[in-house]
Design an enzyme around this catalytic site. Structure first.
Site, PDB file in Angstrom:
ATOM      1  N   ARG A 155      -1.239  -2.652 -18.843  1.00  0.00           N
ATOM      2  CA  ARG A 155      -2.543  -1.991 -18.884  1.00  0.00           C
ATOM      3  C   ARG A 155      -2.590  -0.900 -17.827  1.00  0.00           C
ATOM      4  O   ARG A 155      -2.456  -1.163 -16.637  1.00  0.00           O
ATOM      5  CB  ARG A 155      -3.632  -3.036 -18.616  1.00  0.00           C
ATOM      6  N   TYR A 211       0.856  -1.195   0.000  1.00  0.00           N
ATOM      7  CA  TYR A 211       0.000   0.000   0.000  1.00  0.00           C
ATOM      8  C   TYR A 211       0.875   1.221   0.000  1.00  0.00           C
ATOM      9  O   TYR A 211       1.793   1.332   0.811  1.00  0.00           O
ATOM     10  CB  TYR A 211      -0.931   0.034   1.220  1.00  0.00           C
ATOM     11  N   THR A 214      -2.927   6.029 -22.346  1.00  0.00           N
ATOM     12  CA  THR A 214      -2.822   4.682 -21.813  1.00  0.00           C
ATOM     13  C   THR A 214      -1.394   4.216 -22.073  1.00  0.00           C
ATOM     14  O   THR A 214      -0.671   4.807 -22.878  1.00  0.00           O
ATOM     15  CB  THR A 214      -3.781   3.715 -22.538  1.00  0.00           C
ATOM     16  N   LYS A 263      -1.357   0.392 -25.317  1.00  0.00           N
ATOM     17  CA  LYS A 263      -1.694   0.307 -26.743  1.00  0.00           C
ATOM     18  C   LYS A 263      -0.390   0.329 -27.552  1.00  0.00           C
ATOM     19  O   LYS A 263       0.441  -0.550 -27.330  1.00  0.00           O
ATOM     20  CB  LYS A 263      -2.681   1.408 -27.099  1.00  0.00           C
ATOM     21  N   ASP A 309      -5.204  13.672 -25.791  1.00  0.00           N
ATOM     22  CA  ASP A 309      -5.398  12.290 -25.345  1.00  0.00           C
ATOM     23  C   ASP A 309      -4.736  11.403 -26.390  1.00  0.00           C
ATOM     24  O   ASP A 309      -5.331  11.079 -27.414  1.00  0.00           O
ATOM     25  CB  ASP A 309      -6.896  12.004 -25.233  1.00  0.00           C
ATOM     26  N   GLU A 358      -0.509   4.777  -0.682  1.00  0.00           N
ATOM     27  CA  GLU A 358      -1.300   5.982  -0.940  1.00  0.00           C
ATOM     28  C   GLU A 358      -0.431   7.213  -0.736  1.00  0.00           C
ATOM     29  O   GLU A 358       0.333   7.294   0.225  1.00  0.00           O
ATOM     30  CB  GLU A 358      -2.503   6.032   0.011  1.00  0.00           C
TER      31      GLU A 358
HETATM   32  C1  LIG Z   1      -8.328   3.579 -25.137  1.00  0.00           C
HETATM   33  C2  LIG Z   1      -8.631   5.024 -24.994  1.00  0.00           C
HETATM   34  C3  LIG Z   1      -8.985   5.576 -23.763  1.00  0.00           C
HETATM   35  C4  LIG Z   1      -9.359   4.759 -22.542  1.00  0.00           C
HETATM   36  O1  LIG Z   1      -8.528   3.841 -22.077  1.00  0.00           O
HETATM   37  P1  LIG Z   1      -9.053   2.697 -21.060  1.00  0.00           P
HETATM   38  O2  LIG Z   1      -7.766   2.271 -20.426  1.00  0.00           O
HETATM   39  O3  LIG Z   1      -9.713   1.672 -21.888  1.00  0.00           O
HETATM   40  O4  LIG Z   1      -9.973   3.340 -20.081  1.00  0.00           O
HETATM   41  C5  LIG Z   1      -9.126   6.947 -23.690  1.00  0.00           C
HETATM   42  N1  LIG Z   1      -8.939   7.730 -24.760  1.00  0.00           N
HETATM   43  C6  LIG Z   1      -8.618   7.233 -25.977  1.00  0.00           C
HETATM   44  C7  LIG Z   1      -8.418   8.163 -27.126  1.00  0.00           C
HETATM   45  C8  LIG Z   1      -8.472   5.859 -26.126  1.00  0.00           C
HETATM   46  O5  LIG Z   1      -8.197   5.374 -27.341  1.00  0.00           O
END
Ligand SMILES: *Cc1c(COP(=O)(O)O)cnc(C)c1O
Length: 412
Positions: A231, A50, A222, A225, A196, A52
């Site tokens: 993840r 933990y 993220t 990807k 994003d 936090e």
């Molecule tokens: C995949 C994605 C997210 C969200 O990611 P999660 O980990 O699935 O919540 C947010 N914004 C964009 C543009 C994405 O492609």
């Protein structure tokens, strides 16, 4: 005692999933194979702790080594994306966006993002998502003719709407995102610019897409990807937003960080700084362009006519199909994709007229342009007889044989 003995049911399902991953052709644009060292960090004893709070300011004792790990992750993330402040604790991309929005806006403020059915993410303002429920959403779209962003039109709309935040970076947009143009738009209307980069983070890290760092107020991404990490997600920001974002993540919306994932993120950033990652990112784009050209030869219409990045949006209506039928036929043939709406789609989102494909995963497996010809051929053949299960079964074994030439983890 090992998992195999302790819980054979779950063990065997994990084994089956590994087999599925080995045997199938993964064209899902948002998926990848995390390398062994990242699996190792993710599955480590760090999950026991933990912590936090933040390095040096924890609510629990015993964080000597966790602090060092998190500081390394922060430093690497900042350097990789060129932003002074990094928070490496968000559990997912959606949480990262939630936290970034809360730092930049109050409830009811105006958020401008790309429409979901034209390539935006759920968190960019969909009515079924917190974003559409907490904020006043004014969406922008792509041009009906070119199916690409029209920056002049977005500028005009932004000046009229005066949003608090403009979000750019998408889930199903096959073209370059010009962050510099979005910076001009944000400046012209006094908005914060949130980039994003979830889908294209690996391309940016590897120099195969223009960077967001010089233009963004805040970046969310993220790590699982195209960046090929565990993840999870991170937030990067200009100094002035640092405090609010950190407070927003903890204690604002999350409890303890996933320290095992933080370690895996640190490894992922290290990997992304290596020269081989530049080659990887460049190859993802080369493969996508090659696959796009081959798909066109097989008679598919591509949204916007092609791709600049890792993904391709295929209009399967051009073959008299819809997304749902196509996704099923492909899956039965061992080709894993997802159905997707295309701009100005007339089908419902659950059906869609498109199939989204991407090349990060196949590039990790070592495929090059040459293999994209065969990938396009398999894709096209799977859709020739969408209802013929026998035919798909045969194709599936052909796919399996092909994938056998591109191992994922060696002897894992
Ligand atoms: C995949 C994605 C997210 C969200 O990611 P999660 O980990 O699935 O919540 C947010 N914004 C964009 C543009 C994405 O492609």
């Amino acid at each position: 005692m090992s998992l195999k003995e302790k819980d054979p049911k779950i063990f065997s399902l994990v084994e089956k999933e590994l087999e599925r991953q080995i045997d199938t052709l993964d064209l899902i644009a948002s998926e990848n194979y995390a390398p062994k060292e990242i699996l190792e960090a993710s599955a480590s004893v760090l999950t026991n702790k933990y912590s936090e709070g933040y390095p040096g300011k924890r609510y629990y004792a015993g964080n000597e080594f966790i602090d060092q790990i998190e500081l390394i992750a922060i430093e690497r993330a900042s350097k990789l994306f060129g932003m002074p402040c990094a928070n490496v604790q968000p559990h997912s991309g959606s949480s990262a966006n939630f936290e970034a929005y809360r730092a930049l806006m109050k409830e009811g403020d105006t958020l401008m993002g790309l429409k979901l059915d034209q390539g935006g993410h759920l968190t960019h303002g969909s009515p079924v998502n917190f974003s559409g429920q907490l904020y006043n959403i004014v969406s922008y779209g792509v041009d009906k003719e070119t199916e690409q962003l029209d920056y002049d039109a977005i500028m005009e709309q932004a000046k009229e709407v005066k949003p608090k935040v403009i979000v750019c970076g998408y889930t199903a947009y096959p073209r370059t995102v010009y962050f510099d143009k979005f910076r001009e738009i944000a400046d012209a209307c006094g908005a914060y610019l949130l980039c994003d980069i979830a889908h294209i983070a690996g391309l940016i890290a590897g120099g195969a897409h223009m960077p967001a760092g010089p233009y963004a107020d805040v970046i969310t991404t993220t790590t699982h990807k195209s960046l090929r990490g565990p993840r999870g997600a991170i937030i990067l920001a200009k100094e002035e937003h640092c405090k609010l974002i950190n407070k927003g993540v903890f204690p604002g919306s999350q409890g303890g960080p996933l320290d095992h994932i933080t370690a895996a993120k640190a490894v992922c950033f290290h990997n992304a700084m290596q020269p081989e990652f530049k080659e990887y990112a460049a190859q993802i784009v080369k493969n996508a362009k090659a696959l796009a050209e081959e798909l066109k030869k097989h008679g598919f219409r591509l949204v916007s006519g092609g791709t600049d990045n890792h993904l391709i949006l295929i209009d399967v209506k051009s073959k008299g199909l819809n997304g749902k039928i196509a996704q099923n036929a492909l899956e039965n043939s061992g080709i894993i994709t997802n159905k997707n709406t295309i701009p100005y789609d007339t089908e419902k989102p659950f059906v869609g007229s498109g199939i989204r494909v991407g090349t990060p995963a196949v590039t990790t497996r070592g495929m090059k342009e040459e293999e994209m010809k065969y990938v396009a051929e398999l894709f096209s053949r799977a859709l020739e007889k969408p209802e013929d299960e026998e035919f798909h079964k045969k194709l599936k074994s052909e796919v399996k044989e092909f994938m056998g030439r591109f191992p994922i983890y060696g002897d894992l």
